[in-house]
Scaffold this motif. Structure first.
Motif, PDB file in Angstrom:
ATOM      1  N   ASP A 155       0.601  -1.275  -0.056  1.00  0.00           N
ATOM      2  CA  ASP A 155       0.124   0.113  -0.153  1.00  0.00           C
ATOM      3  C   ASP A 155       0.177   1.499   0.205  1.00  0.00           C
ATOM      4  O   ASP A 155       0.985   1.310   0.676  1.00  0.00           O
ATOM      5  CB  ASP A 155      -0.827   0.006   1.257  1.00  0.00           C
ATOM      6  CG  ASP A 155      -1.559   1.048   1.105  1.00  0.00           C
ATOM      7  OD1 ASP A 155      -1.775   1.802   0.038  1.00  0.00           O
ATOM      8  OD2 ASP A 155      -2.898   0.966   2.124  1.00  0.00           O
ATOM      9  N   PHE A 156       1.216   2.071  -1.453  1.00  0.00           N
ATOM     10  CA  PHE A 156       2.082   2.556  -1.243  1.00  0.00           C
ATOM     11  C   PHE A 156       2.086   4.236  -1.037  1.00  0.00           C
ATOM     12  O   PHE A 156       2.534   5.074  -0.279  1.00  0.00           O
ATOM     13  CB  PHE A 156       2.134   2.918  -3.248  1.00  0.00           C
ATOM     14  CG  PHE A 156       1.500   3.706  -3.740  1.00  0.00           C
ATOM     15  CD1 PHE A 156       0.877   4.658  -3.834  1.00  0.00           C
ATOM     16  CD2 PHE A 156       0.639   2.623  -4.309  1.00  0.00           C
ATOM     17  CE1 PHE A 156      -0.372   5.496  -4.411  1.00  0.00           C
ATOM     18  CE2 PHE A 156      -0.240   3.733  -5.076  1.00  0.00           C
ATOM     19  CZ  PHE A 156      -0.832   4.567  -5.616  1.00  0.00           C
ATOM     20  N   LYS A 157       0.334   4.208  -0.509  1.00  0.00           N
ATOM     21  CA  LYS A 157      -0.663   5.171  -0.042  1.00  0.00           C
ATOM     22  C   LYS A 157      -0.308   5.752   1.083  1.00  0.00           C
ATOM     23  O   LYS A 157      -0.380   7.108   1.601  1.00  0.00           O
ATOM     24  CB  LYS A 157      -2.011   5.468  -0.888  1.00  0.00           C
ATOM     25  CG  LYS A 157      -2.578   5.254  -1.962  1.00  0.00           C
ATOM     26  CD  LYS A 157      -4.210   5.273  -1.987  1.00  0.00           C
ATOM     27  CE  LYS A 157      -4.888   3.253  -1.974  1.00  0.00           C
ATOM     28  NZ  LYS A 157      -3.915   2.311  -2.093  1.00  0.00           N
ATOM     29  N   ILE A 158      -0.051   4.461   2.291  1.00  0.00           N
ATOM     30  CA  ILE A 158       0.259   4.956   3.461  1.00  0.00           C
ATOM     31  C   ILE A 158       1.568   4.323   3.678  1.00  0.00           C
ATOM     32  O   ILE A 158       2.072   5.038   4.940  1.00  0.00           O
ATOM     33  CB  ILE A 158      -0.396   4.257   4.760  1.00  0.00           C
ATOM     34  CG1 ILE A 158      -0.367   2.731   4.526  1.00  0.00           C
ATOM     35  CG2 ILE A 158      -2.132   4.120   3.914  1.00  0.00           C
ATOM     36  CD1 ILE A 158      -0.968   1.904   5.091  1.00  0.00           C
ATOM     37  N   PHE A 159       2.693   4.986   2.256  1.00  0.00           N
ATOM     38  CA  PHE A 159       4.070   4.292   3.038  1.00  0.00           C
ATOM     39  C   PHE A 159       4.752   5.714   3.492  1.00  0.00           C
ATOM     40  O   PHE A 159       4.651   7.037   2.504  1.00  0.00           O
ATOM     41  CB  PHE A 159       4.411   3.881   2.095  1.00  0.00           C
ATOM     42  CG  PHE A 159       5.956   3.485   1.721  1.00  0.00           C
ATOM     43  CD1 PHE A 159       6.258   1.828   2.538  1.00  0.00           C
ATOM     44  CD2 PHE A 159       7.275   3.936   1.335  1.00  0.00           C
ATOM     45  CE1 PHE A 159       7.772   1.817   3.361  1.00  0.00           C
ATOM     46  CE2 PHE A 159       8.478   3.641   1.985  1.00  0.00           C
ATOM     47  CZ  PHE A 159       8.717   2.235   3.004  1.00  0.00           C
ATOM     48  N   LYS A 160       5.945   5.694   4.247  1.00  0.00           N
ATOM     49  CA  LYS A 160       6.554   6.708   3.824  1.00  0.00           C
ATOM     50  C   LYS A 160       8.091   6.505   3.831  1.00  0.00           C
ATOM     51  O   LYS A 160       8.467   4.768   4.778  1.00  0.00           O
ATOM     52  CB  LYS A 160       6.895   7.409   5.429  1.00  0.00           C
ATOM     53  CG  LYS A 160       7.388   8.027   5.804  1.00  0.00           C
ATOM     54  CD  LYS A 160       7.369   8.774   7.094  1.00  0.00           C
ATOM     55  CE  LYS A 160       9.078  10.342   7.262  1.00  0.00           C
ATOM     56  NZ  LYS A 160       8.754  11.186   8.977  1.00  0.00           N
ATOM     57  N   PHE A 161       8.559   6.791   3.121  1.00  0.00           N
ATOM     58  CA  PHE A 161      10.416   6.002   2.614  1.00  0.00           C
ATOM     59  C   PHE A 161      10.677   6.592   3.653  1.00  0.00           C
ATOM     60  O   PHE A 161      11.207   7.436   4.434  1.00  0.00           O
ATOM     61  CB  PHE A 161      11.061   7.089   1.555  1.00  0.00           C
ATOM     62  CG  PHE A 161       9.621   7.044   0.393  1.00  0.00           C
ATOM     63  CD1 PHE A 161      10.327   5.685  -0.408  1.00  0.00           C
ATOM     64  CD2 PHE A 161       8.804   7.737   0.305  1.00  0.00           C
ATOM     65  CE1 PHE A 161       9.581   5.266  -1.709  1.00  0.00           C
ATOM     66  CE2 PHE A 161       8.252   7.042  -1.647  1.00  0.00           C
ATOM     67  CZ  PHE A 161       8.249   5.968  -1.949  1.00  0.00           C
ATOM     68  N   PRO A 162      11.826   5.836   4.201  1.00  0.00           N
ATOM     69  CA  PRO A 162      12.613   5.725   5.152  1.00  0.00           C
ATOM     70  C   PRO A 162      13.520   6.506   5.176  1.00  0.00           C
ATOM     71  O   PRO A 162      14.494   7.343   4.500  1.00  0.00           O
ATOM     72  CB  PRO A 162      13.648   4.330   5.314  1.00  0.00           C
ATOM     73  CG  PRO A 162      13.821   3.690   4.049  1.00  0.00           C
ATOM     74  CD  PRO A 162      12.324   4.247   3.727  1.00  0.00           C
ATOM     75  N   GLU A 163      13.295   7.881   6.542  1.00  0.00           N
ATOM     76  CA  GLU A 163      13.957   8.806   5.960  1.00  0.00           C
ATOM     77  C   GLU A 163      13.709   9.756   4.976  1.00  0.00           C
ATOM     78  O   GLU A 163      14.744  11.129   5.129  1.00  0.00           O
ATOM     79  CB  GLU A 163      15.995   8.818   7.178  1.00  0.00           C
ATOM     80  CG  GLU A 163      15.763   8.262   7.956  1.00  0.00           C
ATOM     81  CD  GLU A 163      17.552   8.124   8.524  1.00  0.00           C
ATOM     82  OE1 GLU A 163      18.164   9.714   7.938  1.00  0.00           O
ATOM     83  OE2 GLU A 163      18.216   7.726   9.036  1.00  0.00           O
TER      84      GLU A 163
END
Length: 198
Positions: free
Chosen positions: A111-119
């Protein structure tokens, strides 16, 4: 109002399959050629305003296409249209990321919509940043304006999703090609996609 959405020419990073967000790579030889072709395609369109991201690849593309010495065109560097910040993934390729960040990469796929890229940046924050940027420009522009935005694949996807009413879900429904432009006609709260990747 006509909205011309331009993706920068191919870069060395694109050529090598690199995740390229806030990290800049120089334009490839193909990218430089794409920009020259794009300049030719746009030469009969009178552009009133040009907004471009703060990344060098977007600036170089804008500079190759438009005459920055022209007093007839309003130019503005705009942070809203920067690509998403991939954080620790920036500058890495798919194989490296899938191997070294396997769990996070699977979360991104799920689910890319709720993803946060690390840092880095979350998709939601990125989407909202670009959406607010384009809404502000539409608000201060005239109905007869021809406006160009020189930016990135992700940025252009967000603008299309926002103005055409697809929201987050439509993000991966568009393939945005390097060194091409897409055209929207915008009227008040509605928009029509005239063509994609010309």
């Amino acid at each position: 109002m006509k909205l011309i959405l331009i993706r920068h020419g191919e870069t060395e990073g694109n050529l090598n399959g690199i995740y390229q967000g806030i990290k800049d790579y120089p334009l490839s030889e193909e990218g430089k050629l794409q920009n020259l072709k794009l300049k030719s395609k746009l030469e009969n369109i009178n552009v009133d305003k040009v907004y471009y991201s703060t990344m060098e690849r977007a600036k170089k593309t804008a500079d190759a296409i438009f005459d920055f010495s022209s007093s007839a065109i309003y130019f503005e560097e705009n942070l809203s249209f920067n690509e998403i910040n991939f954080g620790l993934w920036d500058g890495k390729d798919y194989k490296y990321i899938s191997k070294n960040y396997s769990e996070q990469f699977q979360s991104f796929i799920d689910d890319f919509k709720i993803f946060k890229f690390p840092e880095g940046e979350s998709f939601k924050d990125f989407y909202n940043r670009v959406s607010e940027g384009i809404r502000k420009i539409i608000k201060v522009s005239k109905e007869e304006d021809n406006i160009a935005i020189v930016a990135h694949g992700g940025t252009i996807r967000v603008i299309l999703c926002e103005l055409l009413g697809f929201n987050y879900e439509g993000f991966y429904k568009f393939n945005i090609s390097h060194g091409c432009y897409s055209l929207l006609t915008v009227c008040k709260d509605s928009a029509v996609l005239e063509f994609l990747n010309k």
